[in-house]
Design a protein around this motif. Sequence first.
Motif, PDB file in Angstrom:
ATOM      1  N   LEU A 498       0.814  -1.221   0.000  1.00  0.00           N
ATOM      2  CA  LEU A 498       0.000   0.000   0.000  1.00  0.00           C
ATOM      3  C   LEU A 498       0.845   1.267   0.000  1.00  0.00           C
ATOM      4  O   LEU A 498       0.335   2.373   0.187  1.00  0.00           O
ATOM      5  CB  LEU A 498      -0.926   0.002   1.225  1.00  0.00           C
ATOM      6  N   HIS A 499       2.156   1.096  -0.234  1.00  0.00           N
ATOM      7  CA  HIS A 499       3.069   2.236  -0.123  1.00  0.00           C
ATOM      8  C   HIS A 499       2.600   3.452  -0.931  1.00  0.00           C
ATOM      9  O   HIS A 499       2.590   4.579  -0.440  1.00  0.00           O
ATOM     10  CB  HIS A 499       4.458   1.811  -0.582  1.00  0.00           C
ATOM     11  N   PHE A 500       2.195   3.200  -2.166  1.00  0.00           N
ATOM     12  CA  PHE A 500       1.846   4.350  -3.027  1.00  0.00           C
ATOM     13  C   PHE A 500       0.505   4.956  -2.635  1.00  0.00           C
ATOM     14  O   PHE A 500       0.290   6.152  -2.824  1.00  0.00           O
ATOM     15  CB  PHE A 500       1.909   3.946  -4.496  1.00  0.00           C
ATOM     16  N   ARG A 501      -0.387   4.145  -2.071  1.00  0.00           N
ATOM     17  CA  ARG A 501      -1.626   4.720  -1.545  1.00  0.00           C
ATOM     18  C   ARG A 501      -1.301   5.706  -0.412  1.00  0.00           C
ATOM     19  O   ARG A 501      -1.879   6.783  -0.327  1.00  0.00           O
ATOM     20  CB  ARG A 501      -2.555   3.622  -1.020  1.00  0.00           C
ATOM     21  N   HIS A 502      -0.373   5.303   0.448  1.00  0.00           N
ATOM     22  CA  HIS A 502       0.008   6.183   1.565  1.00  0.00           C
ATOM     23  C   HIS A 502       0.579   7.494   1.030  1.00  0.00           C
ATOM     24  O   HIS A 502       0.268   8.577   1.519  1.00  0.00           O
ATOM     25  CB  HIS A 502       1.038   5.507   2.474  1.00  0.00           C
ATOM     26  N   GLU A 503       1.437   7.368   0.008  1.00  0.00           N
ATOM     27  CA  GLU A 503       2.035   8.581  -0.555  1.00  0.00           C
ATOM     28  C   GLU A 503       0.972   9.474  -1.193  1.00  0.00           C
ATOM     29  O   GLU A 503       0.999  10.695  -1.029  1.00  0.00           O
ATOM     30  CB  GLU A 503       3.114   8.206  -1.575  1.00  0.00           C
ATOM     31  N   GLU A 504       0.035   8.841  -1.902  1.00  0.00           N
ATOM     32  CA  GLU A 504      -1.035   9.623  -2.532  1.00  0.00           C
ATOM     33  C   GLU A 504      -1.859  10.370  -1.495  1.00  0.00           C
ATOM     34  O   GLU A 504      -2.355  11.475  -1.745  1.00  0.00           O
ATOM     35  CB  GLU A 504      -1.962   8.700  -3.337  1.00  0.00           C
ATOM     36  N   LEU A 636       1.317 -11.806   2.245  1.00  0.00           N
ATOM     37  CA  LEU A 636       0.043 -11.321   2.764  1.00  0.00           C
ATOM     38  C   LEU A 636       0.111  -9.863   3.193  1.00  0.00           C
ATOM     39  O   LEU A 636       1.090  -9.436   3.808  1.00  0.00           O
ATOM     40  CB  LEU A 636      -0.394 -12.169   3.971  1.00  0.00           C
ATOM     41  N   ALA A 637      -0.922  -9.134   2.856  1.00  0.00           N
ATOM     42  CA  ALA A 637      -1.087  -7.778   3.382  1.00  0.00           C
ATOM     43  C   ALA A 637      -1.958  -7.886   4.629  1.00  0.00           C
ATOM     44  O   ALA A 637      -2.645  -8.891   4.834  1.00  0.00           O
ATOM     45  CB  ALA A 637      -1.758  -6.889   2.353  1.00  0.00           C
ATOM     46  N   ALA A 638      -1.918  -6.868   5.473  1.00  0.00           N
ATOM     47  CA  ALA A 638      -2.771  -6.888   6.657  1.00  0.00           C
ATOM     48  C   ALA A 638      -3.253  -5.478   6.963  1.00  0.00           C
ATOM     49  O   ALA A 638      -2.495  -4.516   6.861  1.00  0.00           O
ATOM     50  CB  ALA A 638      -2.010  -7.470   7.846  1.00  0.00           C
ATOM     51  N   LEU A 639      -4.536  -5.381   7.302  1.00  0.00           N
ATOM     52  CA  LEU A 639      -5.139  -4.102   7.677  1.00  0.00           C
ATOM     53  C   LEU A 639      -5.833  -4.276   9.014  1.00  0.00           C
ATOM     54  O   LEU A 639      -6.484  -5.297   9.249  1.00  0.00           O
ATOM     55  CB  LEU A 639      -6.186  -3.685   6.635  1.00  0.00           C
ATOM     56  N   ASN A 640      -5.662  -3.289   9.869  1.00  0.00           N
ATOM     57  CA  ASN A 640      -6.416  -3.329  11.116  1.00  0.00           C
ATOM     58  C   ASN A 640      -7.521  -2.282  11.019  1.00  0.00           C
ATOM     59  O   ASN A 640      -7.259  -1.084  10.944  1.00  0.00           O
ATOM     60  CB  ASN A 640      -5.492  -3.059  12.313  1.00  0.00           C
ATOM     61  N   LEU A 641      -8.761  -2.780  10.995  1.00  0.00           N
ATOM     62  CA  LEU A 641      -9.934  -1.906  10.922  1.00  0.00           C
ATOM     63  C   LEU A 641     -10.414  -1.749  12.351  1.00  0.00           C
ATOM     64  O   LEU A 641     -10.815  -2.735  12.979  1.00  0.00           O
ATOM     65  CB  LEU A 641     -10.986  -2.587  10.043  1.00  0.00           C
ATOM     66  N   ALA A 642     -10.335  -0.529  12.893  1.00  0.00           N
ATOM     67  CA  ALA A 642     -10.610  -0.371  14.326  1.00  0.00           C
ATOM     68  C   ALA A 642     -11.498   0.834  14.603  1.00  0.00           C
ATOM     69  O   ALA A 642     -11.432   1.838  13.903  1.00  0.00           O
ATOM     70  CB  ALA A 642      -9.290  -0.229  15.091  1.00  0.00           C
ATOM     71  N   GLY A 643     -12.322   0.706  15.625  1.00  0.00           N
ATOM     72  CA  GLY A 643     -13.212   1.793  16.025  1.00  0.00           C
ATOM     73  C   GLY A 643     -14.602   1.243  16.284  1.00  0.00           C
ATOM     74  O   GLY A 643     -14.938   0.148  15.822  1.00  0.00           O
ATOM     75  N   PRO A 644     -15.420   1.998  16.997  1.00  0.00           N
ATOM     76  CA  PRO A 644     -16.762   1.510  17.344  1.00  0.00           C
ATOM     77  C   PRO A 644     -17.602   1.164  16.123  1.00  0.00           C
ATOM     78  O   PRO A 644     -18.507   0.336  16.214  1.00  0.00           O
ATOM     79  CB  PRO A 644     -17.380   2.671  18.136  1.00  0.00           C
ATOM     80  N   ARG A 645     -17.307   1.779  14.974  1.00  0.00           N
ATOM     81  CA  ARG A 645     -18.128   1.500  13.790  1.00  0.00           C
ATOM     82  C   ARG A 645     -17.599   0.349  12.935  1.00  0.00           C
ATOM     83  O   ARG A 645     -18.119   0.065  11.855  1.00  0.00           O
ATOM     84  CB  ARG A 645     -18.212   2.750  12.918  1.00  0.00           C
ATOM     85  N   VAL A 676     -12.800 -10.501  -1.339  1.00  0.00           N
ATOM     86  CA  VAL A 676     -11.420 -10.909  -1.069  1.00  0.00           C
ATOM     87  C   VAL A 676     -11.427 -11.895   0.105  1.00  0.00           C
ATOM     88  O   VAL A 676     -11.923 -11.569   1.179  1.00  0.00           O
ATOM     89  CB  VAL A 676     -10.552  -9.682  -0.704  1.00  0.00           C
ATOM     90  N   PRO A 677     -10.856 -13.097  -0.082  1.00  0.00           N
ATOM     91  CA  PRO A 677     -10.779 -14.027   1.048  1.00  0.00           C
ATOM     92  C   PRO A 677      -9.791 -13.509   2.090  1.00  0.00           C
ATOM     93  O   PRO A 677      -8.639 -13.212   1.755  1.00  0.00           O
ATOM     94  CB  PRO A 677     -10.269 -15.324   0.410  1.00  0.00           C
ATOM     95  N   CYS A 678     -10.279 -13.378   3.310  1.00  0.00           N
ATOM     96  CA  CYS A 678      -9.445 -12.806   4.373  1.00  0.00           C
ATOM     97  C   CYS A 678      -9.427 -13.734   5.563  1.00  0.00           C
ATOM     98  O   CYS A 678     -10.411 -14.399   5.865  1.00  0.00           O
ATOM     99  CB  CYS A 678     -10.017 -11.474   4.872  1.00  0.00           C
ATOM    100  N   GLU A 701      -4.493  -2.931  -2.501  1.00  0.00           N
ATOM    101  CA  GLU A 701      -4.981  -1.599  -2.886  1.00  0.00           C
ATOM    102  C   GLU A 701      -6.501  -1.617  -3.081  1.00  0.00           C
ATOM    103  O   GLU A 701      -7.204  -0.681  -2.702  1.00  0.00           O
ATOM    104  CB  GLU A 701      -4.265  -1.126  -4.151  1.00  0.00           C
ATOM    105  N   TYR A 702      -6.975  -2.730  -3.658  1.00  0.00           N
ATOM    106  CA  TYR A 702      -8.414  -2.836  -3.891  1.00  0.00           C
ATOM    107  C   TYR A 702      -9.183  -2.768  -2.562  1.00  0.00           C
ATOM    108  O   TYR A 702     -10.116  -1.969  -2.394  1.00  0.00           O
ATOM    109  CB  TYR A 702      -8.712  -4.143  -4.632  1.00  0.00           C
ATOM    110  N   LEU A 703      -8.777  -3.594  -1.604  1.00  0.00           N
ATOM    111  CA  LEU A 703      -9.523  -3.649  -0.347  1.00  0.00           C
ATOM    112  C   LEU A 703      -9.391  -2.340   0.442  1.00  0.00           C
ATOM    113  O   LEU A 703     -10.346  -1.854   1.052  1.00  0.00           O
ATOM    114  CB  LEU A 703      -9.043  -4.837   0.494  1.00  0.00           C
ATOM    115  N   TRP A 704      -8.199  -1.775   0.413  1.00  0.00           N
ATOM    116  CA  TRP A 704      -7.938  -0.486   1.072  1.00  0.00           C
ATOM    117  C   TRP A 704      -8.897   0.566   0.513  1.00  0.00           C
ATOM    118  O   TRP A 704      -9.561   1.295   1.253  1.00  0.00           O
ATOM    119  CB  TRP A 704      -6.480  -0.112   0.822  1.00  0.00           C
ATOM    120  N   ASP A 705      -8.994   0.599  -0.839  1.00  0.00           N
ATOM    121  CA  ASP A 705      -9.873   1.587  -1.482  1.00  0.00           C
ATOM    122  C   ASP A 705     -11.324   1.356  -1.066  1.00  0.00           C
ATOM    123  O   ASP A 705     -12.072   2.306  -0.813  1.00  0.00           O
ATOM    124  CB  ASP A 705      -9.747   1.481  -3.008  1.00  0.00           C
TER     125      ASP A 705
END
Lengths: 860, 86
Positions: A498-504, A636-645, A676-678, A701-705
């Motif tokens: 996701l490096h380029f997403r972060h830069e964008e 594998l990429a990993a995302l932490n989705l966090a928060g009450p929602r 996406v299988p996660c 990038e797809y899942l991040w978007d």
Amino acid sequence: MRLPAQPGELIDRAEPLGFRLGEYRLEGFRGDTIGSALFANGRRVFSRSFKYHRPRGLLCCSGHCPNCMMTVDGVPNVRVCVEPLREGAVVTPQNVLGRLDMDFLSVVDKFGGPFTPVGFYYRTMIRPRFMWPVYEKFLRGVAGLGRLDEHAGHSRRYDVEHRRARVLVIGGGQAGRAAALAAATAGPGVVLVDESVRLADVELPGVEVLAPARALGIWEGKLVPVDSGTVLYRYRAERIIVATGTVEQPLVFPGNDLAGVMLPEAARRLIRDFSLRPGQRAIVLAADERAPEIAETLREAGVAVPRVVDLREGARQLEAHGRRGHVRRVVVDGEETKCDLVVVSGGRQPAYSLLSQAGGRVEYDESLKVFVPRDLPAGIEAVGSVTGEGIVRAEGAAAYEGSGKCFVCICEDVTTKDVKRSIEEGFDSIELSKRYTTVTMGPCQGKLCQLPSIHLYAHELHTYEATIGTTTARPPWAPVELGLLAGRHLEPTRRTSLHFRHEELGARMMWAGPWKRPYAYGEHPEDEVRTVHESLGVIDVSTLGKLLVEGPEAAQLLERLYPNRFADLKAGRIRYGVLTSDGGRIMDDGTVARLADDLYYVTTTSTGADAVTAWFEWWNAVWGYDAEIVNVTGALAALNLAGPRSRDALQRLTEDELSADEFRYLDAKHIEVAGVPCLALRIGFVGELGYELHFPSSAAEYLWDRLLADGARPFGLEPQRILRLEKGHVIVGQDTDSESNLLSAGMPWLPKMDKDDFVGKFALEHFAERDERELLVGFTMEDDVVPAEGAQIVVEGQPAGRVTSARRSEQVGAVIGLGWLPRDRADAGTRFEVRVDRRLVGARVHHGAFFDSAGERMRS
Amino acid sequence: MSFVLACPHCGPRPVDEFAYSGEVTRRPQSSPTLRELTDYVYFRDNVAGRQREWWQHRQGCGEWFLAERDTRTNEIISVSLPKPGT
């Protein structure tokens, strides 16, 4: 003025090249060296000597001696006699105060004698002590050769190339070429290295010729680094054939360093390679058989040779005199000859250094009066004159009598008087004397001074050369640029998918070990913290180490690697784990999810993945469990989705059931998110309801978007650090160090001491019997100041501990942190002080999380 | 250090490809005394001579193996895959 075209001359008279010497614009030809071009322009003085600043000219013309060292295009200490001339080269003299022909520091030569005897640098300028700064400034100005251009290092690119050879031949003379051709008949893989540009165009069937290039040494495993300018070839050879030949030796007589005194090869190269007449009127002095041959070569080039002296006939007195550094006349046994060139031959010494480094013995041969290599190790061979073959014994005096300075070592300006004095002072071993007088320690590294100095020691001590022995021949054989040894400056960077997403998104990127990670996306990390507490944040945690441990005995393996239990972990559940060493120290931490009876998914810290993989594999090699360890960090990429929602948001993207009953805290489930299988892990490093999604990097990038489109706001590493600190969660390596153990770092509940065995158990048993000296605890600052990481903790005016993490937390409404405190000061509520910018600020110990201490939010 | 080491799987390779993990130690079986534990964790024989040691072909196949090496000459006497449990 050039001679008429010589057969085989290296210069191309059709292609003139312009270059500069200081303020002068000069011209040479393609094929010239800088040295030959300067000589063709009438230059005779090339440098000033190290100590006495005496004018020096071409002596060896073979890249051995220090006399032609100049600064070329900012690179100091280039031996211009072998440096090819380039258009526009800028050459500057060095070790000169003033001009080459008018050096102010040459006063040392005239008047400095009594003040600069041998070893003066060990004895003078020491007292009075308060004068040292003055001496130092002066010495730093005059010591050393050349000046390094601090900016030049970046203008060149150096590379290292690893190569293999069946047979590596070093030296492309007759013997070396013959050996290479013979080796080539047995098959491919023959490489010949030679330092001469002459070899560059030589065709040898079946042989790869590398020239001009220098073999720098022979290391164990038959490793030979070869310097080819900007590429360092690291050759591994099955067989090494050394054909380095001999080095012509100078004669030791007063005035032997004057410009115009040359070795035969220098005269020969000037004539043959560059069509230059080395002088008008020459005298030849030879201690070996070569006098007639040298005279013949000179005469053919039109040099008058009024006198040829075969020193084997027993001359005793020999001196050269000059004017302004140039030789003008030579006196042999009272008979004077006017000349502007003196060609001297003191015999030839086998160039045995590489063989000696390879493990060969070096022995003095009484009949040849030189050192020769013997007893070579397997796979190392020597051919040609380096073995002593074809060398004729030279019969000269160790030093000739006469008046004036008589140099044994021209690199370091060591005279016969210096050597004699060092012997009088008791330095009668060659290794000690070398260090005292510095003979053989200069730029030629003994090539021209080792043999003469040993002859002189033997003569003065009335003993045999064999008794004196040699000094050690260490690599490198030829000088090498440090940049070449250092190689190219590379800084490997790991980027997530996701490096380029972060830069964008305009993230401020920071180093985290080898990784580049977003520090924060906006100016205010606390905004991102608030997002996670109040609604929905997402962070890229692809940097986490990820391992699969699979096999019938995977459970036993993990049970024994971790202090806590994993064999009883149910499939689909997650447990926090900390790895300890057998010394009981904390090594790494992460979560372990059991995906099936025989399959575990282990995460490690971002920097620990490789070390943990190696650690697991090593213990499994020791124990031999039926389990495989696969590092899938990069896959594998990993995302932490966090928060009450986060539950609602994720539910909108999946058909799998996410309700609190179906997907509990610390559950691990395979779900499909936006197709996406996660692998979803419900864990709470940041203290809010959250899901860590692990999935193939290609979909990152797809899942991040998709998640961002659905309202998730990205948060960076800094907000994550604030969030975890609010929970009092430890970062291994930040809050712990190599001394920390589970009892001192606030996790005494973690190790299960009733297990049969685990790595670190024995140590923890002993730790349990004593009290920890200090403990890792949380604290709250009394004032709104953030101490630096590593800030001193002060108790009763004494340093007592240190801060490991501290941040301002909006949620807690204070500055909070973690730190190490003495055990008796670590109870909740105990007050201590922290040094912040030279003042002491009060703080109080806090145990547990600073926020939502029951953990209701992350369990909700 | 630039000798050549033979990986049991991949054959002779420059030593730079391998990670060295020290001499083979004997892990205590159960509840060692503090002295026994300290000996095992911190003390090494550091022999000048033949030594059995752990290596990993880290830049290659990743295999952990044992080598017997003469520490004075870097001569490799033998390499072998570990026999677990011993």
